[in-house]
Enzyme design. Structure first.
Site, PDB file in Angstrom:
ATOM      1  N   CYS A 142       0.807  -1.226   0.000  1.00 58.23           N
ATOM      2  CA  CYS A 142       0.000   0.000   0.000  1.00 58.23           C
ATOM      3  C   CYS A 142       0.840   1.276   0.000  1.00 58.23           C
ATOM      4  O   CYS A 142       0.333   2.350  -0.307  1.00 58.23           O
ATOM      5  CB  CYS A 142      -0.947  -0.004   1.203  1.00 58.23           C
ATOM      6  SG  CYS A 142      -2.134  -1.369   1.189  1.00 58.23           S
TER       7      CYS A 142
ATOM      8  N   ASN B 241     -10.090  -0.068  -0.022  1.00 55.95           N
ATOM      9  CA  ASN B 241      -8.635   0.021  -0.035  1.00 55.95           C
ATOM     10  C   ASN B 241      -8.125  -0.493  -1.380  1.00 55.95           C
ATOM     11  O   ASN B 241      -8.175  -1.681  -1.653  1.00 55.95           O
ATOM     12  CB  ASN B 241      -8.072  -0.813   1.117  1.00 55.95           C
ATOM     13  CG  ASN B 241      -6.556  -0.727   1.222  1.00 55.95           C
ATOM     14  OD1 ASN B 241      -5.888  -0.251   0.308  1.00 55.95           O
ATOM     15  ND2 ASN B 241      -6.023  -1.196   2.330  1.00 55.95           N
TER      16      ASN B 241
ATOM     17  N   HIS C 109      -3.324   7.387   2.329  1.00 60.37           N
ATOM     18  CA  HIS C 109      -3.709   6.064   1.862  1.00 60.37           C
ATOM     19  C   HIS C 109      -5.090   5.752   2.415  1.00 60.37           C
ATOM     20  O   HIS C 109      -5.373   6.000   3.587  1.00 60.37           O
ATOM     21  CB  HIS C 109      -2.691   5.029   2.325  1.00 60.37           C
ATOM     22  CG  HIS C 109      -3.135   3.616   2.110  1.00 60.37           C
ATOM     23  ND1 HIS C 109      -3.631   3.171   0.900  1.00 60.37           N
ATOM     24  CD2 HIS C 109      -3.199   2.561   2.961  1.00 60.37           C
ATOM     25  CE1 HIS C 109      -3.953   1.888   1.012  1.00 60.37           C
ATOM     26  NE2 HIS C 109      -3.704   1.500   2.246  1.00 60.37           N
TER      27      HIS C 109
END
Length: 322
Positions: A116, A279, A249
């Site tokens: 990520c 996500n 993020h």
């Protein structure tokens, strides 16, 4: 006399798959509910690839938008860096596939695997290439199909992720105080067992599904993202009050809210897409940035802080003057 080379962000782009899967859709297949997912993550829906959509095709679509906004022809791009944990093939790299899809025949391309945090890592790499003079125009892309890593019977992980791609174009410039001001990267392999994919091509007898210890990831995220934010501010002699936009993020709304409070930023100065995108790993920051630039929230000259944490563990931050 011109100053040192700096990487300016001149274009943004994004792509989301055609198929939308809501929490209610998931509740028809696994033991979960819209209320349960919303309360823990803030997520209401996610986009999932279908048909001919791939990591490379999404990356190329996002890149085309970034080039169009910047007014730059694809053949003028010197380098392509793709952050992804879900390449379409072991090799060739997604970046070289994008190069072919865009009709680029010069320069170079490669992928970065930092989960990520990948987009922040890719941004830092592109910045270094531009500062060194190795490249003048670099496409930085995050593209993921995490839906292919998920165990769709595991309600603790499958509800969290989505697919998509985001891209930015960086161009060399010399204007002081503009572009990427600093980037800060970290990793700690000792915590690699709290967020990982169980196996790959070289590992027989593995599930090849994403595994996560959610509470441990949350605990590390709060501490390490705070450190990365402080590092960016200190490096530029700034305080949280100087930041105009936080583009984090998009993993969990509670973590995002925590970072906003640390910076004393009001909610309307934090770009949030996790509710609609879930996500999307390395794609989440550029997708969020693309949305906020295109709807007019983020303007030229605004100071933007980006931060992310991912499996590895990896984490980092970047401070950009748009």
């Amino acid at each position: 006399m011109s100053g040192p080379l700096r990487a300016r962000l001149t274009g943004v782009g994004g792509y989301l798959p055609r198929t939308i899967v809501t929490n209610d859709d998931l509740a028809q297949k696994i033991e979960t509910s819209d209320e349960w997912i919303r309360a823990r993550t803030g997520i209401t829906q996610r986009h999932i690839v279908s048909g001919d959509e791939t990591t490379a095709s999404m990356a190329a679509a996002a890149a085309r938008q970034a080039l169009e906004q910047a007014g730059v022809n694809a053949e003028d791009v010197d380098a392509i860096i793709v952050a992804t944990s879900t390449p379409d093939q072991v090799f060739p790299a997604v970046a070289t596939q994008v190069q072919a899809l865009l009709g680029i025949t010069k320069g170079f391309g490669f992928d970065i695997s930092a989960a990520c945090s990948g987009f922040v890592y890719a941004l830092a790499s592109a910045n270094s290439f531009i500062q060194s003079g190795l490249a003048k125009k670099v496409l930085v892309i995050g593209s993921e199909v995490f839906s292919r890593l998920l165990d769709w019977n595991d309600r603790t992980t499958c509800v969290l992720f989505g697919d998509g791609a985001g891209a930015v174009l960086l161009e060399a410039g010399t204007e002081e105080g503009e572009g990427i001001l600093s980037t800060h990267l970290h990793s700690d392999g000792r915590s690699g067992d709290i967020l990982y994919v169980d196996g790959a091509v070289g590992c027989a007898g593995t599930t090849q599904h994403l595994k996560m210890l959610g509470r441990e990831v949350f605990r590390h995220a709060v501490v390490k993202l705070s450190q990365a934010v402080d590092e960016a501010l200190e490096a530029n002699n700034l305080t949280g009050q100087d930041i105009q936009w936080l583009v984090p993020h998009q993993a969990n709304l509670r973590i995002i809210d925590g970072m906003a409070k640390k910076l004393a930023l009001p909610a309307d100065r934090v770009v949030v897409t996790v509710d609609r995108h879930a996500n999307t790993s390395a794609a989440s920051i550029p997708l969020a940035l693309n949305e906020a630039v295109r709807d007019g929230r983020i303007q030229k000259g605004d100071l933007v802080l980006m931060e992310a944490l991912g499996g590895g563990l990896t984490w980092g931050s970047a401070l950009v003057r748009m």
